[in-house]
Design a protein around this motif. Structure first.
Motif, mmCIF file in Angstrom:
data_model
loop_
_atom_site.group_PDB
_atom_site.id
_atom_site.type_symbol
_atom_site.label_atom_id
_atom_site.label_comp_id
_atom_site.label_asym_id
_atom_site.label_seq_id
_atom_site.Cartn_x
_atom_site.Cartn_y
_atom_site.Cartn_z
ATOM 1 N N PRO A 1 1.400 47.313 10.537
ATOM 2 C CA PRO A 1 0.978 46.134 9.724
ATOM 3 C C PRO A 1 -0.470 46.521 8.656
ATOM 4 O O PRO A 1 -0.692 47.919 9.565
ATOM 5 N N VAL A 2 0.135 45.682 7.689
ATOM 6 C CA VAL A 2 -1.042 46.689 6.975
ATOM 7 C C VAL A 2 -2.010 45.401 6.206
ATOM 8 O O VAL A 2 -0.709 43.993 6.414
ATOM 9 N N PRO A 3 -2.979 45.302 5.942
ATOM 10 C CA PRO A 3 -3.760 44.527 5.381
ATOM 11 C C PRO A 3 -3.030 43.927 4.450
ATOM 12 O O PRO A 3 -1.930 44.132 3.282
ATOM 13 N N ASP A 4 -3.159 42.460 3.210
ATOM 14 C CA ASP A 4 -2.690 42.108 2.316
ATOM 15 C C ASP A 4 -3.980 42.163 1.458
ATOM 16 O O ASP A 4 -5.107 41.842 1.480
ATOM 17 N N PHE A 5 -3.128 40.911 0.086
ATOM 18 C CA PHE A 5 -3.651 40.888 -0.609
ATOM 19 C C PHE A 5 -3.600 38.865 -0.986
ATOM 20 O O PHE A 5 -4.532 38.665 -2.069
ATOM 21 N N SER A 6 -3.989 38.413 0.557
ATOM 22 C CA SER A 6 -3.691 37.271 0.102
ATOM 23 C C SER A 6 -5.189 36.743 0.040
ATOM 24 O O SER A 6 -5.511 35.300 -0.659
ATOM 25 N N PHE A 7 -6.050 36.707 0.800
ATOM 26 C CA PHE A 7 -8.204 36.959 0.531
ATOM 27 C C PHE A 7 -8.203 37.055 -0.998
ATOM 28 O O PHE A 7 -8.968 35.921 -1.779
ATOM 29 N N GLY B 1 -12.389 42.436 8.344
ATOM 30 C CA GLY B 1 -11.612 42.519 7.189
ATOM 31 C C GLY B 1 -11.301 43.856 5.981
ATOM 32 O O GLY B 1 -10.481 44.174 5.868
ATOM 33 N N ASP B 2 -11.599 45.127 7.315
ATOM 34 C CA ASP B 2 -10.736 46.202 7.001
ATOM 35 C C ASP B 2 -9.361 46.140 7.360
ATOM 36 O O ASP B 2 -8.079 46.719 6.770
ATOM 37 N N SER B 3 -9.105 45.120 8.001
ATOM 38 C CA SER B 3 -7.381 45.057 8.840
ATOM 39 C C SER B 3 -7.055 43.805 7.889
ATOM 40 O O SER B 3 -6.116 43.570 8.626
ATOM 41 N N ARG B 4 -7.405 43.458 7.064
ATOM 42 C CA ARG B 4 -6.819 42.026 6.992
ATOM 43 C C ARG B 4 -6.466 42.111 5.157
ATOM 44 O O ARG B 4 -6.029 41.792 4.842
ATOM 45 N N SER B 5 -7.198 42.693 4.381
ATOM 46 C CA SER B 5 -7.874 42.647 3.026
ATOM 47 C C SER B 5 -7.512 44.714 2.605
ATOM 48 O O SER B 5 -8.254 45.183 2.724
ATOM 49 N N ALA B 6 -6.735 43.982 1.783
ATOM 50 C CA ALA B 6 -5.897 44.960 1.400
ATOM 51 C C ALA B 6 -7.746 46.223 0.414
ATOM 52 O O ALA B 6 -7.682 47.372 -0.080
#
Length: 216
Positions: free
Chosen positions: A17-23, A148-153
């Motif tokens: 699983p990786v962070p995404d660009f949604s934020f 945030g480091d695991s949620r935002s790319a």
């Protein structure tokens, strides 16, 4: 918009699983661009600076495998560091052990993040900050994101840049202060590090307001 550049390495399993660009995309829909992610490395060690990075990713060249730097191996971080530096706008700042002792670790960390964001060659209009706090005095709008480091790319990229940079700084410090083993533990409170402090006392890189110095 968030197409990821595949690394030339088998180090990154596709199922991770990786962070995404949604934020970032949400902020862009609100009219903000460019958008930076900011994070720090080194809040917990007994020695060395806290290092912050701010990263503006190219939406068309987001490196595959970005994640919280703590979840990646040293080899993975080095691969991603090179990709981030080659494809993104990056700024790095640090707060020394003296700065940390003069204020406190939270204030020193937030100040380093502020300077990293404000030091970007392309001015960010919005910043995504890892954690619960937003640095004071930022020249742009900002949002704090817990984990945030695991949620935002963008924040994940900043966490990698900050971690690799700090590890390299501590490796260089090892040559100046060879008695402490900084290249191995990068300043954290390992048994080897504590034994070295007991034997030789602190050096100028140690945070004297941290335990064990505070209780000595």
């Amino acid at each position: 918009m968030s197409r990821r550049k595949s690394p030339d390495s088998p180090l990154f399993p596709l199922e991770l699983p990786v962070p995404d660009f949604s934020f970032e995309l949400a902020a862009r829909r609100d009219g903000f661009w460019p958008i930076a992610g900011a994070d720090e490395a080194g809040r917990g060690p007994l020695a060395g600076p806290v290092v912050a990075a701010a990263v503006i990713l190219d939406p068309d060249l987001i490196p595959a495998g970005l994640n919280d730097s703590k979840l990646l191996s040293a080899e993975q971080r080095e691969v991603l560091f090179k990709e981030i530096m080659a494809t993104a706008t990056v700024s790095i700042a640090s707060s020394s052990a003296t700065h940390i002792d003069t204020t406190d670790i939270l204030k020193a960390s937030l100040d380093a993040m502020r300077r990293a964001i404000d030091g970007l060659a392309i001015a960010a209009r919005f910043a995504l900050i890892d954690g619960r706090d937003v640095p004071q005095g930022l020249s742009c709008h900002a949002k704090a994101i817990v984990k945030g480091d695991s949620r935002s790319a963008s924040i994940a990229a900043a966490s990698i840049v900050a971690k690799v940079t700090r590890d390299r700084m501590m490796a260089r410090a090892d040559a100046t202060f060879p008695l402490y083993g900084f290249a191995t533990h990068v300043g954290y409170a390992t048994e080897k590090h504590r034994t070295a402090i007991d034997s030789h006392g602190p050096c100028s890189l140690h945070r004297l307001t941290f335990r064990p110095f505070r209780t000595a």
